[in-house]
Design a protein around this motif. Structure first.
Motif, mmCIF file in Angstrom:
data_model
loop_
_atom_site.group_PDB
_atom_site.id
_atom_site.type_symbol
_atom_site.label_atom_id
_atom_site.label_comp_id
_atom_site.label_asym_id
_atom_site.label_seq_id
_atom_site.Cartn_x
_atom_site.Cartn_y
_atom_site.Cartn_z
ATOM 1 N N THR A 120 47.799 147.526 10.526
ATOM 2 C CA THR A 120 48.747 147.419 9.433
ATOM 3 C C THR A 120 49.356 146.051 9.313
ATOM 4 N N SER A 121 49.300 145.260 10.348
ATOM 5 C CA SER A 121 49.875 143.924 10.260
ATOM 6 C C SER A 121 49.023 142.986 9.452
ATOM 7 N N THR A 122 47.758 143.317 9.270
ATOM 8 C CA THR A 122 46.874 142.459 8.488
ATOM 9 C C THR A 122 46.320 143.148 7.251
ATOM 10 N N ALA A 123 46.660 144.410 7.044
ATOM 11 C CA ALA A 123 46.075 145.146 5.922
ATOM 12 C C ALA A 123 46.458 144.511 4.596
ATOM 13 N N GLY A 124 47.682 144.094 4.443
ATOM 14 C CA GLY A 124 48.084 143.482 3.203
ATOM 15 C C GLY A 124 47.400 142.183 2.941
ATOM 16 N N ALA A 125 47.093 141.451 3.986
ATOM 17 C CA ALA A 125 46.454 140.156 3.806
ATOM 18 C C ALA A 125 45.038 140.273 3.313
ATOM 19 N N ALA A 126 44.450 141.436 3.508
ATOM 20 C CA ALA A 126 43.067 141.571 3.108
ATOM 21 C C ALA A 126 42.919 141.592 1.604
ATOM 22 N N ASP A 127 43.872 142.209 0.896
ATOM 23 C CA ASP A 127 43.792 142.269 -0.541
ATOM 24 C C ASP A 127 44.757 141.297 -1.197
ATOM 25 N N ASP B 136 39.741 141.088 8.137
ATOM 26 C CA ASP B 136 41.164 140.748 8.080
ATOM 27 C C ASP B 136 42.055 141.925 8.463
ATOM 28 N N ARG B 137 41.653 143.113 8.016
ATOM 29 C CA ARG B 137 42.495 144.289 8.270
ATOM 30 C C ARG B 137 42.090 145.006 9.553
ATOM 31 N N ASP B 138 41.114 144.456 10.293
ATOM 32 C CA ASP B 138 40.594 145.110 11.489
ATOM 33 C C ASP B 138 40.135 146.521 11.146
ATOM 34 N N GLY B 139 39.382 146.595 10.042
ATOM 35 C CA GLY B 139 38.920 147.880 9.543
ATOM 36 C C GLY B 139 37.530 148.230 10.022
ATOM 37 N N TYR B 140 36.592 148.380 9.084
ATOM 38 C CA TYR B 140 35.252 148.850 9.410
ATOM 39 C C TYR B 140 34.184 147.909 8.843
ATOM 40 N N PRO B 141 34.137 146.679 9.341
ATOM 41 C CA PRO B 141 33.094 145.752 8.857
ATOM 42 C C PRO B 141 31.686 146.237 9.168
ATOM 43 N N GLU B 142 31.546 147.111 10.167
ATOM 44 C CA GLU B 142 30.222 147.657 10.470
ATOM 45 C C GLU B 142 29.621 148.368 9.253
ATOM 46 N N LEU B 143 30.475 149.013 8.458
ATOM 47 C CA LEU B 143 29.986 149.723 7.282
ATOM 48 C C LEU B 143 29.380 148.751 6.269
ATOM 49 N N VAL B 144 29.994 147.596 6.123
ATOM 50 C CA VAL B 144 29.464 146.605 5.183
ATOM 51 C C VAL B 144 28.093 146.117 5.647
#
Length: 443
Positions: free
Chosen positions: A434-441, A351-359
């Motif tokens: 940042t446009s989706t970071a809030g939606a993740a949590d 959702d936040r376009d972060g680091y799903p690879e780590l998961v």
């Protein structure tokens, strides 16, 4: 859009993500066949003997015969015997009373496995993803191919049931968050206005009742009063049932079981070269490991209490992912309970376009822990004697340690990013889009 479609859609912009996903899926899909081959060709791969289930049914038999539930071994401990609270005997009673031993073990595993499978589907749906029927069936195969899950099946352990409870708790927590604004506070409304929050707390409490070693998964209860109330509501009926059927004496003996368990967790670890599939000693290489566990637990509790409402998902994932690290005695099959945390973290990172690879990397390391450790400390030194020079750091070669640490670290950073310490966390791991970071949590 389904989760697999979402991953495939990013194959050009995030090739590493798709590669990690393909590697993890391939290893999980292939592992049931690999395990069958290992059991047919090697001596170290265990068969389905249901030894732990035998300890449960032994307690059921002793209860029915009017004998003490707990049996001490010759050294004064309780190794290899029934170790759960007295009331948990009622959970296993139908499988012992109505079926022969092997049939009861298979029925127990099928019931708890289906429970985990259904709970994970509910969690994925709560996070906003669709699952086709083919994906639902595929999920069942992936669970069966996750080594810690297959290991718990061979032992007849309760880890599948615990993972199912945590998946239900996570699904209820997410859906409760979706039903209100991220900034809503739960203090001004009545007790029953948020039944999903109560359900999340109650399911988490049952996990701790069945096995106290899982208690750290309750960190998210400190984040929301309704969840904490839901957990506390479980205590009176369970306490009544336990005393009603088993009396005070069994509970006094269980205190001795707990003290023995804590002392076992404080002892030095046996060498990983004396390998067994359940072997996992994440902090045995640290001086004053018990003190470190206490400090880490306090830190997780503090983060849970300080984090804002919109961090509910990552607070849940942090407590669940951290429990194998901070509980005194831990085993490989405890990793089953980390599957709900991994699902929550993966959805958040997407959702936040972060680091799903780590998961995905973390789950892959958990999956590879047992046989990966055996390869590094038994097979490789036998083939390359010079590798024995690394014997003093063998405990640091545990794949599960690094997979566990990746999930905990990612969850901790994401929780910190929602607090006043967010500038420090942003330096450690960027938030992402940042446009989706809030939606993740936030929900």
């Amino acid at each position: 859009m389904s989760l697999l479609q979402r991953l495939w859609a990013r194959r050009r912009e995030r090739p590493a993500l798709v590669a990690f996903a393909a590697l993890l899926l391939a290893s999980l899909l292939a592992y049931p066949a690999v395990d069958w081959w290992l059991r047919a060709t090697t001596e170290f791969a265990s068969n389905f003997r249901f030894g732990d289930f035998g300890a449960y049914t032994g307690a059921v038999d002793r209860w029915g015969a009017g004998e003490p539930l707990y049996r001490r071994t010759d050294d004064g401990g309780f190794w290899g015997t029934y170790l759960y609270p007295p009331v948990v005997v009622l959970l296993f009673w139908p499988f012992e009373a109505l079926l022969a031993f092997r049939d009861g073990a298979i029925a127990w595993l099928l019931a708890s496995g289906i429970f985990l499978w259904t709970g994970l589907q509910a969690l994925v749906a709560a996070l906003g993803y669709d699952l086709r029927w083919s994906e639902r069936l595929g999920l069942a195969w992936l669970i069966a191919g996750f080594h810690p899950a297959l290991l718990t099946a061979k032992l007849g352990q309760a880890a599948l049931f615990m993972g199912g409870l945590l998946a239900v708790a996570g699904a209820a927590l997410v859906r409760d968050g979706r039903s209100r604004r991220p900034t809503d506070e739960p203090t001004d409304a009545g007790l029953w206005d948020r039944p999903l929050a109560l359900l999340a707390g109650a399911a988490t409490a049952v996990v701790g009742v069945v096995k106290f070693a899982y208690a750290p998964v309750g960190g998210h209860l400190l984040h929301d009063r309704r969840r904490l109330v839901g957990a506390l509501l479980v205590v009176p009926p369970v306490a009544w049932l336990s005393v009603r059927f088993f009396g005070i004496g069994a509970h006094l003996t269980y205190l001795d079981v707990l003290r023995w368990g804590v002392s076992q967790g404080g002892d030095g670890a046996r060498s990983p070269t004396l390998w067994l599939a359940p072997y996992y000693k994440p902090l045995a290489w640290v001086l004053a490991a018990q003190a470190l566990r206490v400090v880490a637990s306090a830190g997780i509790a503090g983060l849970a209490a300080l984090a804002p409402p919109r961090a509910r998902r990552t607070v849940f994932a942090l407590g669940v992912a951290a429990f194998p690290l901070v509980t005194p005695q831990t085993y490989t099959y405890y990793f089953v309970a980390l599957l709900p945390a991994a699902v929550v973290l993966l959805a958040g990172e997407l959702d936040r376009d972060g680091y799903p690879e780590l998961v995905l990397l973390g789950v892959l390391l958990l999956h590879a822990h047992a046989y990966g450790l055996r390869f590094l400390v038994v097979t490789l030194p036998n083939a390359v004697p010079a590798f024995e020079a690394l014997r003093p750091v063998y405990l640091l070669l545990q794949p599960g340690l690094w997979g566990n640490a990746v999930l905990v670290g990612l969850a901790a950073v994401r929780v910190v990013q929602t607090t006043e310490l967010s500038e420090l966390a942003a330096d450690l791991l960027p938030v992402g889009n940042t446009s989706t970071a809030g939606a993740a949590d936030g929900d």
